[in-house]
Motif scaffolding. Structure first.
Motif, PDB file in Angstrom:
ATOM      1  N   MET A  76      56.642  33.745  37.893  1.00 42.28           N
ATOM      2  CA  MET A  76      56.204  34.716  36.910  1.00 42.28           C
ATOM      3  C   MET A  76      55.255  35.714  37.570  1.00 42.28           C
ATOM      4  SD  MET A  76      54.250  34.043  33.348  1.00 42.28           S
ATOM      5  CE  MET A  76      52.530  34.135  33.730  1.00 42.28           C
ATOM      6  N   THR A  77      55.537  36.979  37.429  1.00 45.47           N
ATOM      7  CA  THR A  77      54.699  38.020  38.015  1.00 45.47           C
ATOM      8  C   THR A  77      53.471  38.268  37.149  1.00 45.47           C
ATOM      9  OG1 THR A  77      56.606  39.086  39.027  1.00 45.47           O
ATOM     10  CG2 THR A  77      54.631  40.416  38.788  1.00 45.47           C
ATOM     11  N   GLU A  78      52.315  38.279  37.801  1.00 47.28           N
ATOM     12  CA  GLU A  78      51.061  38.597  37.131  1.00 47.28           C
ATOM     13  C   GLU A  78      50.547  39.911  37.695  1.00 47.28           C
ATOM     14  OE1 GLU A  78      48.323  35.170  36.441  1.00 47.28           O
ATOM     15  OE2 GLU A  78      49.673  34.243  37.899  1.00 47.28           O
ATOM     16  N   VAL A  79      49.970  40.741  36.830  1.00 51.06           N
ATOM     17  CA  VAL A  79      49.405  42.014  37.247  1.00 51.06           C
ATOM     18  C   VAL A  79      47.887  41.916  37.126  1.00 51.06           C
ATOM     19  CG1 VAL A  79      49.309  44.486  36.821  1.00 51.06           C
ATOM     20  CG2 VAL A  79      51.466  43.259  36.513  1.00 51.06           C
ATOM     21  N   ILE A  80      47.217  42.162  38.237  1.00 54.93           N
ATOM     22  CA  ILE A  80      45.759  42.100  38.291  1.00 54.93           C
ATOM     23  C   ILE A  80      45.242  43.527  38.405  1.00 54.93           C
ATOM     24  CG2 ILE A  80      43.779  41.171  39.550  1.00 54.93           C
ATOM     25  CD1 ILE A  80      46.027  39.478  41.082  1.00 54.93           C
ATOM     26  N   GLN A  81      44.309  43.888  37.539  1.00 65.08           N
ATOM     27  CA  GLN A  81      43.632  45.178  37.673  1.00 65.08           C
ATOM     28  C   GLN A  81      42.199  44.885  38.076  1.00 65.08           C
ATOM     29  OE1 GLN A  81      44.244  47.537  34.133  1.00 65.08           O
ATOM     30  NE2 GLN A  81      46.160  48.288  34.968  1.00 65.08           N
ATOM     31  N   TYR A  82      41.750  45.554  39.110  1.00 67.29           N
ATOM     32  CA  TYR A  82      40.427  45.284  39.678  1.00 67.29           C
ATOM     33  C   TYR A  82      39.693  46.597  39.929  1.00 67.29           C
ATOM     34  CZ  TYR A  82      36.950  43.201  42.832  1.00 67.29           C
ATOM     35  OH  TYR A  82      35.790  42.773  43.430  1.00 67.29           O
ATOM     36  N   ARG A  83      38.526  46.728  39.316  1.00 70.11           N
ATOM     37  CA  ARG A  83      37.681  47.901  39.545  1.00 70.11           C
ATOM     38  C   ARG A  83      36.838  47.612  40.782  1.00 70.11           C
ATOM     39  NH1 ARG A  83      37.016  52.305  37.110  1.00 70.11           N
ATOM     40  NH2 ARG A  83      38.026  51.635  35.203  1.00 70.11           N
ATOM     41  N   THR A  84      36.971  48.461  41.789  1.00 65.92           N
ATOM     42  CA  THR A  84      36.292  48.246  43.058  1.00 65.92           C
ATOM     43  C   THR A  84      34.835  48.681  42.990  1.00 65.92           C
ATOM     44  OG1 THR A  84      36.947  50.404  43.876  1.00 65.92           O
ATOM     45  CG2 THR A  84      38.428  48.573  44.354  1.00 65.92           C
ATOM     46  N   SER A  85      34.091  48.297  44.015  1.00 67.18           N
ATOM     47  CA  SER A  85      32.683  48.644  44.105  1.00 67.18           C
ATOM     48  C   SER A  85      32.370  49.043  45.544  1.00 67.18           C
ATOM     49  CB  SER A  85      31.832  47.441  43.700  1.00 67.18           C
ATOM     50  OG  SER A  85      30.463  47.704  43.881  1.00 67.18           O
ATOM     51  N   GLY A  86      31.744  50.210  45.721  1.00 67.69           N
ATOM     52  CA  GLY A  86      31.301  50.621  47.044  1.00 67.69           C
ATOM     53  C   GLY A  86      32.366  51.247  47.924  1.00 67.69           C
ATOM     54  N   THR A  87      33.494  51.651  47.329  1.00 72.06           N
ATOM     55  CA  THR A  87      34.563  52.269  48.119  1.00 72.06           C
ATOM     56  C   THR A  87      35.034  53.559  47.452  1.00 72.06           C
ATOM     57  OG1 THR A  87      36.287  51.018  46.967  1.00 72.06           O
ATOM     58  CG2 THR A  87      35.407  50.054  48.992  1.00 72.06           C
ATOM     59  N   VAL A 102      47.332  44.884  41.459  1.00 75.36           N
ATOM     60  CA  VAL A 102      48.083  44.013  42.354  1.00 75.36           C
ATOM     61  C   VAL A 102      49.056  43.178  41.539  1.00 75.36           C
ATOM     62  CG1 VAL A 102      47.902  42.262  44.163  1.00 75.36           C
ATOM     63  CG2 VAL A 102      46.012  43.862  43.799  1.00 75.36           C
ATOM     64  N   LYS A 103      50.301  43.100  42.000  1.00 72.71           N
ATOM     65  CA  LYS A 103      51.308  42.245  41.377  1.00 72.71           C
ATOM     66  C   LYS A 103      51.505  41.017  42.258  1.00 72.71           C
ATOM     67  CE  LYS A 103      53.763  45.995  39.118  1.00 72.71           C
ATOM     68  NZ  LYS A 103      55.013  46.750  39.041  1.00 72.71           N
ATOM     69  N   VAL A 104      51.311  39.837  41.637  1.00 69.95           N
ATOM     70  CA  VAL A 104      51.419  38.570  42.351  1.00 69.95           C
ATOM     71  C   VAL A 104      52.455  37.707  41.651  1.00 69.95           C
ATOM     72  CG1 VAL A 104      50.174  36.492  43.079  1.00 69.95           C
ATOM     73  CG2 VAL A 104      48.979  38.692  43.013  1.00 69.95           C
ATOM     74  N   ASN A 116      53.920  33.830  42.061  1.00 73.74           N
ATOM     75  CA  ASN A 116      53.852  32.519  42.713  1.00 73.74           C
ATOM     76  C   ASN A 116      53.069  32.552  44.019  1.00 73.74           C
ATOM     77  OD1 ASN A 116      55.371  31.110  40.730  1.00 73.74           O
ATOM     78  ND2 ASN A 116      57.246  31.930  41.607  1.00 73.74           N
ATOM     79  N   GLY A 117      51.929  33.230  43.999  1.00 77.22           N
ATOM     80  CA  GLY A 117      51.055  33.266  45.164  1.00 77.22           C
ATOM     81  C   GLY A 117      51.464  34.243  46.248  1.00 77.22           C
ATOM     82  N   ILE A 118      52.467  35.084  45.970  1.00 81.36           N
ATOM     83  CA  ILE A 118      52.951  36.069  46.930  1.00 81.36           C
ATOM     84  C   ILE A 118      52.694  37.472  46.380  1.00 81.36           C
ATOM     85  CG2 ILE A 118      54.976  36.958  48.175  1.00 81.36           C
ATOM     86  CD1 ILE A 118      54.256  34.113  49.025  1.00 81.36           C
ATOM     87  N   ILE A 119      52.179  38.374  47.222  1.00 81.35           N
ATOM     88  CA  ILE A 119      51.941  39.756  46.815  1.00 81.35           C
ATOM     89  C   ILE A 119      53.285  40.470  46.703  1.00 81.35           C
ATOM     90  CG2 ILE A 119      50.844  41.955  47.397  1.00 81.35           C
ATOM     91  CD1 ILE A 119      48.770  39.755  46.975  1.00 81.35           C
ATOM     92  N   GLU A 120      53.593  40.980  45.518  1.00 82.41           N
ATOM     93  CA  GLU A 120      54.820  41.756  45.320  1.00 82.41           C
ATOM     94  C   GLU A 120      54.576  43.247  45.526  1.00 82.41           C
ATOM     95  OE1 GLU A 120      56.444  40.971  41.429  1.00 82.41           O
ATOM     96  OE2 GLU A 120      57.648  39.329  42.216  1.00 82.41           O
ATOM     97  N   ASP A 121      53.404  43.722  45.084  1.00 77.07           N
ATOM     98  CA  ASP A 121      53.109  45.148  45.184  1.00 77.07           C
ATOM     99  C   ASP A 121      51.624  45.362  44.948  1.00 77.07           C
ATOM    100  OD1 ASP A 121      53.699  47.827  45.578  1.00 77.07           O
ATOM    101  OD2 ASP A 121      54.488  48.152  43.558  1.00 77.07           O
ATOM    102  N   VAL A 122      51.130  46.499  45.376  1.00 78.94           N
ATOM    103  CA  VAL A 122      49.746  46.892  45.110  1.00 78.94           C
ATOM    104  C   VAL A 122      49.693  48.408  45.025  1.00 78.94           C
ATOM    105  CG1 VAL A 122      49.107  46.879  47.554  1.00 78.94           C
ATOM    106  CG2 VAL A 122      47.323  46.638  45.841  1.00 78.94           C
ATOM    107  N   ASP A 123      48.895  48.907  44.086  1.00 85.29           N
ATOM    108  CA  ASP A 123      48.675  50.333  43.931  1.00 85.29           C
ATOM    109  C   ASP A 123      47.182  50.588  43.899  1.00 85.29           C
ATOM    110  OD1 ASP A 123      51.371  51.485  43.693  1.00 85.29           O
ATOM    111  OD2 ASP A 123      51.494  50.226  41.901  1.00 85.29           O
ATOM    112  N   PHE A 124      46.778  51.746  44.421  1.00 87.23           N
ATOM    113  CA  PHE A 124      45.381  52.100  44.532  1.00 87.23           C
ATOM    114  C   PHE A 124      45.127  53.422  43.814  1.00 87.23           C
ATOM    115  CE2 PHE A 124      46.705  49.817  48.340  1.00 87.23           C
ATOM    116  CZ  PHE A 124      45.767  48.806  48.419  1.00 87.23           C
ATOM    117  N   LEU A 125      43.968  53.533  43.162  1.00 92.73           N
ATOM    118  CA  LEU A 125      43.536  54.775  42.537  1.00 92.73           C
ATOM    119  C   LEU A 125      42.382  55.310  43.370  1.00 92.73           C
ATOM    120  CD1 LEU A 125      43.571  56.829  40.225  1.00 92.73           C
ATOM    121  CD2 LEU A 125      42.019  55.325  38.987  1.00 92.73           C
ATOM    122  N   GLY A 126      42.609  56.418  44.054  1.00 88.90           N
ATOM    123  CA  GLY A 126      41.600  56.983  44.936  1.00 88.90           C
ATOM    124  C   GLY A 126      41.691  56.366  46.326  1.00 88.90           C
ATOM    125  N   GLY A 127      40.799  56.796  47.186  1.00 88.61           N
ATOM    126  CA  GLY A 127      40.763  56.269  48.543  1.00 88.61           C
ATOM    127  C   GLY A 127      41.620  57.069  49.508  1.00 88.61           C
TER     128      GLY A 127
END
Length: 89
Positions: free
Chosen positions: A1-12, A19-21, A23-34
């Motif tokens: 089952m794919t889980e989508v994690i949204q994480y607000r960063t600090s100091g970057t 991040v889409k995970v 079964n413990g495997i990274i499927e995809d990741v997207d970044f806002l800014g940077g």
């Protein structure tokens, strides 16, 4: 089952990660800014990797004089995800 994690960063420059995970495997990741080129490189490199391996490789990386970096913030995101998983079980 794919889980989508949204994480607000600090100091970057990157402000948020998604991040889409599955079964413990990274499927995809997207970044806002940077730094787009660097973050696209990270995205390409970590797709298909185990969460624990990504944490091990990226945790503690600094950006210049900053105490953190986008890679380190990604590791922190995944550590928070794992903690939440453990608490739920």
């Amino acid at each position: 089952m794919t889980e989508v994690i949204q994480y607000r960063t600090s100091g970057t420059c990157c402000q948020m990660m998604q991040v889409k995970v599955n079964n413990g495997i990274i499927e995809d990741v997207d970044f806002l800014g940077g730094c787009n080129g660097n973050l696209q490189g990270i995205k390409s490199l970590i797709k298909g990797m185990k969460v624990d391996d990504v944490i091990e490789k990226l945790q503690g990386i600094k950006c210049g004089a900053k105490p953190t970096s986008c890679p380190d913030q990604l590791a922190q995101c995944l550590i928070a995800y794992k903690s939440k998983q453990l608490a739920a079980n």
